[in-house]
Design an enzyme around this catalytic site. Structure first.
Site, PDB file in Angstrom:
ATOM      1  N   ILE A 139       0.830  -1.220   0.000  1.00 50.65           N
ATOM      2  CA  ILE A 139       0.000   0.000   0.000  1.00 50.65           C
ATOM      3  C   ILE A 139       0.857   1.259   0.000  1.00 50.65           C
ATOM      4  O   ILE A 139       0.423   2.313  -0.463  1.00 50.65           O
ATOM      5  CB  ILE A 139      -1.005  -0.021   1.180  1.00 50.65           C
ATOM      6  CG1 ILE A 139      -2.165   0.948   0.900  1.00 50.65           C
ATOM      7  CG2 ILE A 139      -0.325   0.286   2.507  1.00 50.65           C
ATOM      8  CD1 ILE A 139      -3.361   0.741   1.790  1.00 50.65           C
ATOM      9  N   ASN A 198      -3.534   0.985  15.707  1.00 49.08           N
ATOM     10  CA  ASN A 198      -4.122   0.538  16.987  1.00 49.08           C
ATOM     11  C   ASN A 198      -4.694   1.762  17.698  1.00 49.08           C
ATOM     12  O   ASN A 198      -4.387   2.905  17.343  1.00 49.08           O
ATOM     13  CB  ASN A 198      -3.081  -0.194  17.848  1.00 49.08           C
ATOM     14  CG  ASN A 198      -1.827   0.623  18.041  1.00 49.08           C
ATOM     15  OD1 ASN A 198      -1.847   1.663  18.709  1.00 49.08           O
ATOM     16  ND2 ASN A 198      -0.727   0.194  17.438  1.00 49.08           N
ATOM     17  N   GLY A 202       3.361  -4.824  10.769  1.00 49.81           N
ATOM     18  CA  GLY A 202       2.446  -4.957   9.633  1.00 49.81           C
ATOM     19  C   GLY A 202       2.386  -3.706   8.774  1.00 49.81           C
ATOM     20  O   GLY A 202       3.396  -3.034   8.540  1.00 49.81           O
ATOM     21  N   ASP A 213       1.017  -0.890   9.415  1.00 48.04           N
ATOM     22  CA  ASP A 213       1.282   0.311  10.226  1.00 48.04           C
ATOM     23  C   ASP A 213       2.789   0.638  10.206  1.00 48.04           C
ATOM     24  O   ASP A 213       3.199   1.784   9.918  1.00 48.04           O
ATOM     25  CB  ASP A 213       0.807   0.022  11.662  1.00 48.04           C
ATOM     26  CG  ASP A 213       0.609   1.261  12.507  1.00 48.04           C
ATOM     27  OD1 ASP A 213       0.798   2.372  11.988  1.00 48.04           O
ATOM     28  OD2 ASP A 213       0.269   1.109  13.699  1.00 48.04           O
ATOM     29  N   THR A 230      -6.989  -7.980   9.428  1.00 49.65           N
ATOM     30  CA  THR A 230      -6.772  -9.381   9.010  1.00 49.65           C
ATOM     31  C   THR A 230      -5.366  -9.902   9.283  1.00 49.65           C
ATOM     32  O   THR A 230      -5.047 -11.032   8.940  1.00 49.65           O
ATOM     33  CB  THR A 230      -7.075  -9.575   7.505  1.00 49.65           C
ATOM     34  OG1 THR A 230      -6.128  -8.804   6.749  1.00 49.65           O
ATOM     35  CG2 THR A 230      -8.480  -9.143   7.152  1.00 49.65           C
ATOM     36  N   GLY A 231      -4.514  -9.069   9.904  1.00 54.66           N
ATOM     37  CA  GLY A 231      -3.154  -9.511  10.234  1.00 54.66           C
ATOM     38  C   GLY A 231      -3.043  -9.826  11.710  1.00 54.66           C
ATOM     39  O   GLY A 231      -3.641 -10.795  12.200  1.00 54.66           O
TER      40      GLY A 231
HETATM   41  N1  AR6 Z   1       0.689  -3.210   2.189  1.00 54.25           N
HETATM   42  C1  AR6 Z   1      -0.561  -3.749   2.178  1.00 54.25           C
HETATM   43  N2  AR6 Z   1      -0.990  -4.656   3.094  1.00 54.25           N
HETATM   44  C2  AR6 Z   1      -0.107  -5.016   4.057  1.00 54.25           C
HETATM   45  C3  AR6 Z   1       1.211  -4.499   4.141  1.00 54.25           C
HETATM   46  C4  AR6 Z   1       1.597  -3.553   3.140  1.00 54.25           C
HETATM   47  N3  AR6 Z   1       2.815  -2.994   3.130  1.00 54.25           N
HETATM   48  N4  AR6 Z   1       1.829  -5.068   5.211  1.00 54.25           N
HETATM   49  C5  AR6 Z   1       0.940  -5.917   5.776  1.00 54.25           C
HETATM   50  N5  AR6 Z   1      -0.231  -5.902   5.069  1.00 54.25           N
HETATM   51  P1  AR6 Z   1      -1.863  -5.755  10.092  1.00 54.25           P
HETATM   52  P2  AR6 Z   1      -4.288  -5.417  11.741  1.00 54.25           P
HETATM   53  C6  AR6 Z   1      -1.479  -6.637   5.302  1.00 54.25           C
HETATM   54  O1  AR6 Z   1      -1.317  -6.762  11.036  1.00 54.25           O
HETATM   55  O2  AR6 Z   1      -4.606  -6.855  11.633  1.00 54.25           O
HETATM   56  C7  AR6 Z   1      -0.156  -3.270  13.865  1.00 54.25           C
HETATM   57  O3  AR6 Z   1       0.929  -3.598  14.663  1.00 54.25           O
HETATM   58  C8  AR6 Z   1      -1.440  -7.875   6.160  1.00 54.25           C
HETATM   59  O4  AR6 Z   1      -1.010  -9.002   5.397  1.00 54.25           O
HETATM   60  O5  AR6 Z   1      -0.947  -4.739   9.534  1.00 54.25           O
HETATM   61  O6  AR6 Z   1      -5.392  -4.415  11.520  1.00 54.25           O
HETATM   62  C9  AR6 Z   1      -0.941  -2.067  14.368  1.00 54.25           C
HETATM   63  O7  AR6 Z   1      -0.116  -1.162  15.054  1.00 54.25           O
HETATM   64  C10 AR6 Z   1      -2.893  -8.002   6.587  1.00 54.25           C
HETATM   65  O8  AR6 Z   1      -3.674  -8.659   5.591  1.00 54.25           O
HETATM   66  O9  AR6 Z   1      -3.091  -4.921  10.777  1.00 54.25           O
HETATM   67  C11 AR6 Z   1      -1.961  -2.674  15.264  1.00 54.25           C
HETATM   68  O10 AR6 Z   1      -1.466  -2.879  16.572  1.00 54.25           O
HETATM   69  C12 AR6 Z   1      -3.385  -6.542   6.656  1.00 54.25           C
HETATM   70  O11 AR6 Z   1      -2.363  -5.760   5.999  1.00 54.25           O
HETATM   71  C13 AR6 Z   1      -2.255  -4.013  14.622  1.00 54.25           C
HETATM   72  O12 AR6 Z   1      -1.092  -4.351  13.893  1.00 54.25           O
HETATM   73  C14 AR6 Z   1      -3.570  -6.026   8.062  1.00 54.25           C
HETATM   74  O13 AR6 Z   1      -2.558  -6.561   8.908  1.00 54.25           O
HETATM   75  C15 AR6 Z   1      -3.409  -3.924  13.672  1.00 54.25           C
HETATM   76  O14 AR6 Z   1      -3.681  -5.215  13.185  1.00 54.25           O
END
Ligand code: AR6
Length: 179
Positions: free
Chosen positions: A17, A30, A38, A40, A126-127
């Protein structure tokens, strides 16, 4: 994959993204807006320190789950970043679906307030937050479709899926919706 709903469209792409050129990039943050891993972590690294400076200054109390706050976009190719807080999956009986729906709606409303035409979402929750991908795809795509059908703006909603598996799940559900 791209599906049109009147004047607007939902587009799915597999990728990072932080490389998108759109008016708004949505971050999966968060509720403390404390940064993290991830998407973020990737967004803060690519954008630079200005995002954290702005959230610390303007939103010291963080952001409730189901809502989002706005910052500038630093080095990203966008006008704003929306730091959106999705629900942590706790089995599905703790209001997760309503909160996930709410976070997408909130961001789309906010995009209108900022007069933006294009917005890119990650698959929020979803992560690390463990929301099952098929359920997240159904809720997010239906929420976006309903919003676009009613408001006919923003003209482009792109969902950026990091893995092939996530892209496959979203494509299957968008295809069914488009029939
Ligand atoms: N581009 C697009 N999608 C991505 C990227 C990227 N560069 N990197 C990961 N994803 P997550 P959450 C996908 O864990 O579940 C953080 O630590 C990933 O594969 O990033 O909402 C925050 O600070 C997944 O499908 O976010 C919060 O504490 C999706 O992005 C917590 O994680 C979301 O995964 C939020 O958890």
């Amino acid at each position: 994959m791209k599906v049109e709903f009147g004047e607007c469209c939902i587009e799915l792409v597999q990728g990072d993204i932080t490389e998108q050129k759109v008016d708004i990039i949505v971050n999966a943050a968060n509720s403390n807006l404390a940064g993290g891993g991830g998407v973020d972590g990737a967004i803060h690294r690519a954008a630079g320190p200005v995002l954290m400076q702005e959230t610390n200054k303007n939103h010291p109390d963080g952001c409730p789950t189901g809502q989002a706050v706005v910052t500038s976009a630093g080095n990203l190719n966008a006008k704003h970043v929306f730091h959106a807080v999705g629900p942590i999956w706790r089995g599905g009986l703790q209001g997760e679906e309503q909160l996930l729906r709410s976070v997408y709606q909130y961001c789309l409303e906010l995009s209108l307030k900022h007069h933006c035409e294009s917005i890119a979402f990650p698959a929020i929750s979803t992560g690390v937050y463990s929301y099952p991908i098929d359920r997240a795809a159904t809720v997010s795509l239906n929420t976006i479709k309903e919003f676009l059908s009613e408001k006919q703006i923003p003209s482009l909603v792109r969902i950026v899926l990091f893995s092939g598996g996530a892209y496959g799940a979203y494509s299957r559900i968008l295809e069914e919706m488009a029939l």
